[in-house]
Scaffold this active site. Sequence first.
Site, PDB file in Angstrom:
ATOM      1  N   LEU A 215      72.671 -62.532   1.078  1.00  0.00           N
ATOM      2  CA  LEU A 215      71.877 -61.747   0.203  1.00  0.00           C
ATOM      3  C   LEU A 215      71.396 -63.530  -0.960  1.00  0.00           C
ATOM      4  O   LEU A 215      71.706 -64.052  -0.552  1.00  0.00           O
ATOM      5  CB  LEU A 215      73.234 -61.591  -0.662  1.00  0.00           C
ATOM      6  CG  LEU A 215      73.099 -61.093  -2.487  1.00  0.00           C
ATOM      7  CD1 LEU A 215      72.275 -59.608  -2.541  1.00  0.00           C
ATOM      8  CD2 LEU A 215      74.148 -60.911  -3.265  1.00  0.00           C
TER       9      LEU A 215
ATOM     10  N   HIS B 232      63.636 -62.595  -7.696  1.00  0.00           N
ATOM     11  CA  HIS B 232      65.478 -62.618  -8.429  1.00  0.00           C
ATOM     12  C   HIS B 232      65.265 -63.304  -9.045  1.00  0.00           C
ATOM     13  O   HIS B 232      64.374 -64.251  -9.387  1.00  0.00           O
ATOM     14  CB  HIS B 232      66.090 -63.869  -7.267  1.00  0.00           C
ATOM     15  CG  HIS B 232      67.706 -63.798  -7.495  1.00  0.00           C
ATOM     16  ND1 HIS B 232      68.573 -62.902  -7.407  1.00  0.00           N
ATOM     17  CD2 HIS B 232      68.232 -64.968  -7.785  1.00  0.00           C
ATOM     18  CE1 HIS B 232      70.264 -63.106  -8.266  1.00  0.00           C
ATOM     19  NE2 HIS B 232      69.829 -64.865  -8.694  1.00  0.00           N
TER      20      HIS B 232
END
Length: 198
Positions: free
Chosen positions: A146, A111
Amino acid sequence: MSHKKVAILISGGGSNMVTLVDSMTGDHPARPCLVLSNRTDAGGLKKAAERGIATAVVDHRPFGKDREAFETELVKPILETGADIVCLAGFMRVLTVGFVSQFEGRMLNIHPSLLPKYKGLHTHARALEAGDTRHGCTVHEVTPLLDDGPVLGQAEVPVLAGDTPELLAARVLEQEHRLYPAVLQRFAAGDRTPIHMS
Ligand code: GRF
């Protein structure tokens, strides 16, 4: 020694996938077994095929909002190739608990932020808006929430005067290409000690 088999999921150019594939050589404990995309036009598919890696596409669009139906198809090539580890690399679909739970403890994601800051999208613009002087990327284990699982590695970059989201993204991406292979090699050897690169 039998190698761990790694499936890599992509949605776009696959630059992270390429660095992961190219890192799995020699005494590395893992080897790529599949590159899988949700988009037929993902540029990374050609790069994977050029490297002799099996590829598959499961287009998410025909499934509309039925995430479970999409994931029922998406999981098939991963199971068929017998992947031990799943790496999300620029994969841009949110996965349900049902999918994630099949790979609990053996699915990684990269990420483009220093989690837990900036979960979700537009991370570089958000870091700039916040006036951050440091930014970077994180590799974490994927859990149902998430961008939330245990951190396995982080790499930092400076935010420079005049930075735009594009300039910052490019600086972060360079570090993603260093961090993800380093984390995968350690993870595939069974070592979850976090890696920090600054
Ligand atoms: C990049 O923005 C990267 O930060 C994120 O996914 C995007 C595409 O990466 N992880 P890739 O070139 O497809 O690996």
